[in-house]
Design a protein around this motif. Structure first.
Motif, mmCIF file in Angstrom:
data_model
loop_
_atom_site.group_PDB
_atom_site.id
_atom_site.type_symbol
_atom_site.label_atom_id
_atom_site.label_comp_id
_atom_site.label_asym_id
_atom_site.label_seq_id
_atom_site.Cartn_x
_atom_site.Cartn_y
_atom_site.Cartn_z
ATOM 1 N N ARG A 7 0.832 -1.207 0.000
ATOM 2 C CA ARG A 7 0.000 0.000 0.000
ATOM 3 C C ARG A 7 0.865 1.255 0.000
ATOM 4 O O ARG A 7 1.724 1.431 0.862
ATOM 5 C CB ARG A 7 -0.902 0.036 1.242
ATOM 6 C CG ARG A 7 -2.068 -0.936 1.194
ATOM 7 C CD ARG A 7 -3.105 -0.550 0.124
ATOM 8 N NE ARG A 7 -4.121 -1.583 -0.032
ATOM 9 C CZ ARG A 7 -4.003 -2.637 -0.837
ATOM 10 N NH1 ARG A 7 -2.922 -2.800 -1.570
ATOM 11 N NH2 ARG A 7 -4.964 -3.536 -0.926
ATOM 12 N N ASP A 8 0.625 2.111 -0.994
ATOM 13 C CA ASP A 8 1.232 3.452 -1.069
ATOM 14 C C ASP A 8 2.747 3.416 -0.864
ATOM 15 O O ASP A 8 3.313 4.256 -0.159
ATOM 16 C CB ASP A 8 0.593 4.385 -0.017
ATOM 17 C CG ASP A 8 -0.925 4.376 -0.114
ATOM 18 O OD1 ASP A 8 -1.424 4.442 -1.258
ATOM 19 O OD2 ASP A 8 -1.599 4.259 0.926
ATOM 20 N N LEU A 9 3.395 2.463 -1.497
ATOM 21 C CA LEU A 9 4.836 2.292 -1.322
ATOM 22 C C LEU A 9 5.591 3.420 -2.036
ATOM 23 O O LEU A 9 5.310 3.741 -3.194
ATOM 24 C CB LEU A 9 5.259 0.937 -1.900
ATOM 25 C CG LEU A 9 6.659 0.453 -1.531
ATOM 26 C CD1 LEU A 9 6.706 0.037 -0.077
ATOM 27 C CD2 LEU A 9 7.045 -0.731 -2.422
ATOM 28 N N ARG A 10 6.556 3.996 -1.328
ATOM 29 C CA ARG A 10 7.375 5.049 -1.940
ATOM 30 C C ARG A 10 8.845 4.856 -1.575
ATOM 31 O O ARG A 10 9.184 4.667 -0.409
ATOM 32 C CB ARG A 10 6.910 6.425 -1.485
ATOM 33 C CG ARG A 10 7.574 7.531 -2.302
ATOM 34 C CD ARG A 10 7.322 8.903 -1.713
ATOM 35 N NE ARG A 10 5.906 9.124 -1.515
ATOM 36 C CZ ARG A 10 5.405 9.962 -0.610
ATOM 37 N NH1 ARG A 10 6.221 10.639 0.186
ATOM 38 N NH2 ARG A 10 4.108 10.138 -0.494
ATOM 39 N N VAL A 11 9.691 4.852 -2.600
ATOM 40 C CA VAL A 11 11.138 4.759 -2.383
ATOM 41 C C VAL A 11 11.791 5.906 -3.125
ATOM 42 O O VAL A 11 11.552 6.100 -4.321
ATOM 43 C CB VAL A 11 11.710 3.422 -2.917
ATOM 44 C CG1 VAL A 11 13.221 3.362 -2.683
ATOM 45 C CG2 VAL A 11 11.030 2.236 -2.255
ATOM 46 N N ASP A 26 4.250 5.838 -4.736
ATOM 47 C CA ASP A 26 2.894 5.519 -4.275
ATOM 48 C C ASP A 26 2.272 4.345 -5.009
ATOM 49 O O ASP A 26 1.218 4.476 -5.645
ATOM 50 C CB ASP A 26 1.990 6.748 -4.399
ATOM 51 C CG ASP A 26 2.394 7.826 -3.399
ATOM 52 O OD1 ASP A 26 2.809 7.451 -2.279
ATOM 53 O OD2 ASP A 26 2.327 9.016 -3.741
ATOM 54 N N VAL A 27 2.930 3.206 -4.920
ATOM 55 C CA VAL A 27 2.429 2.017 -5.614
ATOM 56 C C VAL A 27 1.652 1.125 -4.640
ATOM 57 O O VAL A 27 2.116 0.859 -3.534
ATOM 58 C CB VAL A 27 3.603 1.229 -6.249
ATOM 59 C CG1 VAL A 27 3.143 -0.135 -6.741
ATOM 60 C CG2 VAL A 27 4.208 2.036 -7.389
ATOM 61 N N ALA A 62 7.921 5.469 2.554
ATOM 62 C CA ALA A 62 6.528 5.483 3.000
ATOM 63 C C ALA A 62 5.832 4.245 2.475
ATOM 64 O O ALA A 62 6.310 3.593 1.548
ATOM 65 C CB ALA A 62 5.829 6.737 2.487
ATOM 66 N N GLY A 63 4.691 3.919 3.095
ATOM 67 C CA GLY A 63 3.898 2.799 2.627
ATOM 68 C C GLY A 63 4.052 1.576 3.511
ATOM 69 O O GLY A 63 4.899 1.528 4.400
ATOM 70 N N THR A 64 3.172 0.596 3.270
ATOM 71 C CA THR A 64 3.202 -0.622 4.075
ATOM 72 C C THR A 64 3.220 -1.849 3.174
ATOM 73 O O THR A 64 2.711 -1.825 2.050
ATOM 74 C CB THR A 64 1.951 -0.737 4.968
ATOM 75 O OG1 THR A 64 0.793 -0.663 4.133
ATOM 76 C CG2 THR A 64 1.904 0.359 6.007
ATOM 77 N N ILE A 65 3.853 -2.910 3.682
ATOM 78 C CA ILE A 65 3.834 -4.199 3.002
ATOM 79 C C ILE A 65 3.326 -5.215 4.014
ATOM 80 O O ILE A 65 3.847 -5.314 5.127
ATOM 81 C CB ILE A 65 5.237 -4.602 2.507
ATOM 82 C CG1 ILE A 65 5.759 -3.568 1.510
ATOM 83 C CG2 ILE A 65 5.218 -5.989 1.881
ATOM 84 C CD1 ILE A 65 7.198 -3.774 1.091
#
Lengths: 272, 327
Positions: A7-11, A26-27, A62-65
């Motif tokens: 959710r809302d992954l950002r690197v 934001d993937v 940011a974001g969660t896995i």
């Protein structure tokens, strides 16, 4: 329940003296039980960075896995069950297998790290069974990776992963470096293993033709962004996004055929 | 040389290369024969260890030190294999240009692309302005946008596709009659690959340059080759017009290769994978090198090495059972 939920992954990578690059922007993605989700895109699209985040090798800004309902942190803070439940197969088996260890030692080491799934009885027998699962003779156990062909090495990588009874297999360009006659063997093997072991697969590749052979769903990436997500059949018959159409058109061009059934935009194929 | 086709620009006859690895020697190329006709694209295809790159490099004598060669490489009535190194250097880069897979390694990182493309025109004694004009024209011809801007760039400032275009411009600078391209698009993204291939195919049409394309990618070959030479374990398995070879293979290896190539058009490539791995020329199986993987294998295949024979005009196969291979 989804196997993997991103959710809302950002690197963001910061270059020296340069502005920072959003490698993943934001993937959000889901991998469902028993499915093969292909993550496709050209170099620099962020697909491998996502794989590294899933494996806990890269820490997102940011974001969660979430893996089977469990939130995942960096690899060293993951519970053992999540570490072994998520296994990765790399592009180059020659450099992802320890050259000093025999094949048998490589697989036994995986069991030593995760005693919870180590075979209770005769390990030699269990070792032979794992090797047989990936189409290798038990005799391979005493050999070192350098004595094996590229296809055999990749089978060993898959055996090492399978030995830990994973729930999700992350394959990062796992067949890209193989000869075509061997590539189809490994793809066939992955399809069979997925069914027999009820695995989910996150399959990262730049090759749409390979996607067609094995994927149930496809997520298309471009410059860190998720462009579209759709069933594999649909991608090859009615891709929606112009970028997906460009990719597919180029793949058809490489095969020497014009793919014009959805040809609305040809700007992508002009020389220069 | 009586049956040499009159249009053949390059004629390779029983080319053999023997390499030593430690105490063992291997015949890495075993009696390779094929020709490249003027104005046509000949594809040299094979998997790792098949000898496709070794063949290409042997033609212009870019072989590892200690390699022993036999046979003939006829280049316009001259045998390059027997020629002096100085003569081969004259031919290479002028009459025959080579494009390598990885332009970042083949280009000099410390020189601008303009300087590198201009090397041959400069050696021809053209004036500074004339060299610059020629380089700008070449950059334009290979589809580099804004040549005035790019001529003074260093290789690392360009994208992978642009670097490969620079390599092609360098190759064209000598106005060669033959371009040897070794996996020229393998390192590129698919959209870039398609464009670079279109450029290479266009050159042949416009300039009448012959092209020897080396690749492991049957998809690329199906797209651009007129003639195909299929290699396996350092030998020619089959050769002939590309369309005919791909549509009705006369060697079980070609057939398996064609059926195993994943395609965006179908989902059938993994239905019946070929067993085993490509044979190694240092440890080549007896008889036909393909026999341990071949679905048609007979006892004869295990002992007797099949010769490349002409089945019909222009179609050659090195299979005892060539007539029984069905698509």
């Amino acid at each position: 329940m989804t196997v993997l939920e991103i959710r809302d992954l950002r690197v963001t990578y910061t270059g020296r003296g340069r502005r920072s690059v959003r490698a993943v922007d934001d993937v959000s993605l889901d991998v469902l039980p028993g499915e093969t989700l292909a993550l496709v895109g050209e170099s620099g699209s962020g697909k491998s960075t996502i794989a590294r985040c899933v494996m806990g090798l890269v820490r997102p800004q940011a974001g969660t896995i979430t893996f089977e309902g469990q939130p995942l942190g960096p690899v060293d803070r993951r519970p053992a069950s999540a570490q072994r439940g998520l296994q990765m197969v790399f592009q180059d088996p020659g450099s992802s297998l320890n050259p000093r260890m025999t094949v048998g030692a490589i697989i036994r080491e995986a069991w030593r790290t995760h005693p919870a799934v180590a075979p209770a009885g005769d390990r030699a027998e269990a070792l032979a069974a794992v090797l047989a699962d990936v189409g290798l003779d038990a005799g391979v156990a005493t050999r070192r990776p350098s004595a094996l062909s590229g296809g055999q090495q990749q089978r060993v990588s898959i055996a090492r992963a399978l030995a830990l009874a994973p729930r999700l297999l992350v394959c990062d360009e796992a067949v890209s470096a193989l000869d075509v006659s061997v590539q189809s063997q490994i793809l066939r093997l992955l399809v069979d293993l997925r069914r027999e072991h009820e695995l989910s697969v996150l399959f990262i590749t730049h090759d749409l033709a390979v996607v067609r052979q094995i994927a149930d769903r496809v997520a298309v990436m471009r410059s860190g962004e998720l462009v579209e997500q759709l069933p594999a059949d649909q991608l090859f018959t009615e891709p929606a996004h112009p970028y997906t159409r460009d990719l597919l058109r180029a793949a058809h061009q490489l095969e020497g055929a014009a793919f014009d059934s959805f040809d609305t935009d040809t700007s992508g194929e002009q020389v220069s | 040389m009586t049956d040499r086709p009159p249009t053949a620009l390059l004629d390779v006859e029983d080319l053999e290369v023997v390499l030593a690895a430690g105490a063992t020697t291997g015949t890495v190329l075993d009696r390779i024969s094929f020709s490249v006709d003027a104005g046509r694209t000949t594809g040299l295809i094979g998997e790792s260890g098949s000898g496709k790159t070794m063949t290409a490099m042997a033609l212009v004598q870019l072989l590892p030190a200690g390699a022993r060669t036999a046979g003939h490489v006829w280049w316009r009535e001259e045998d390059l294999l027997g020629a002096r190194a100085r003569r081969v250097r004259q031919v290479r880069g002028r009459e025959i240009a080579v494009i390598f897979q990885d332009p970042l390694q083949a280009l000099n990182p410390t020189q601008t692309v303009g300087r590198q493309i201009g090397e041959i025109p400069r050696r021809d004694g053209l004036s500074r302005d004339a060299v610059r004009a020629k380089v700008l024209e070449l950059l334009d011809r290979v589809g580099i946008p804004d040549p005035e801007q790019r001529i003074d760039a260093y290789p690392h400032e360009l994208s992978g596709g642009q670097r490969q275009r620079v390599m092609i411009a360098m190759a064209l600078a000598g106005e060669p009659r033959l371009i040897i391209a070794d996996e020229p698009t393998t390192a590129l993204d698919v959209t870039t690959q398609a464009r670079v291939l279109a450029l290479i195919a266009g050159l042949r049409e416009r300039e009448g340059t012959a092209l020897l394309l080396v690749s492991h990618d049957l998809r690329v070959m199906a797209n651009v080759a007129d003639d195909l030479v299929v290699m396996y374990a350092g030998r020619v398995a089959e050769r002939g017009p590309a369309r005919a070879v791909l549509d009705s293979p006369r060697h079980p290896y070609t057939r398996a290769l064609a059926n195993n190539v994943p395609s965006v058009r179908t989902r059938s490539a993994i239905a019946r994978p070929l067993p085993g791995a490509p044979a190694n020329p240092f440890d080549r199986p007896a008889g036909c090198a393909f026999h341990p993987r071949c679905p048609l294998v007979t006892d004869r295949c295990r002992t007797e090495t099949p010769r490349l024979r002409e089945l019909e005009p222009g179609r050659f196969s090195a299979c005892h059972l060539a007539e029984e291979v069905t698509p």
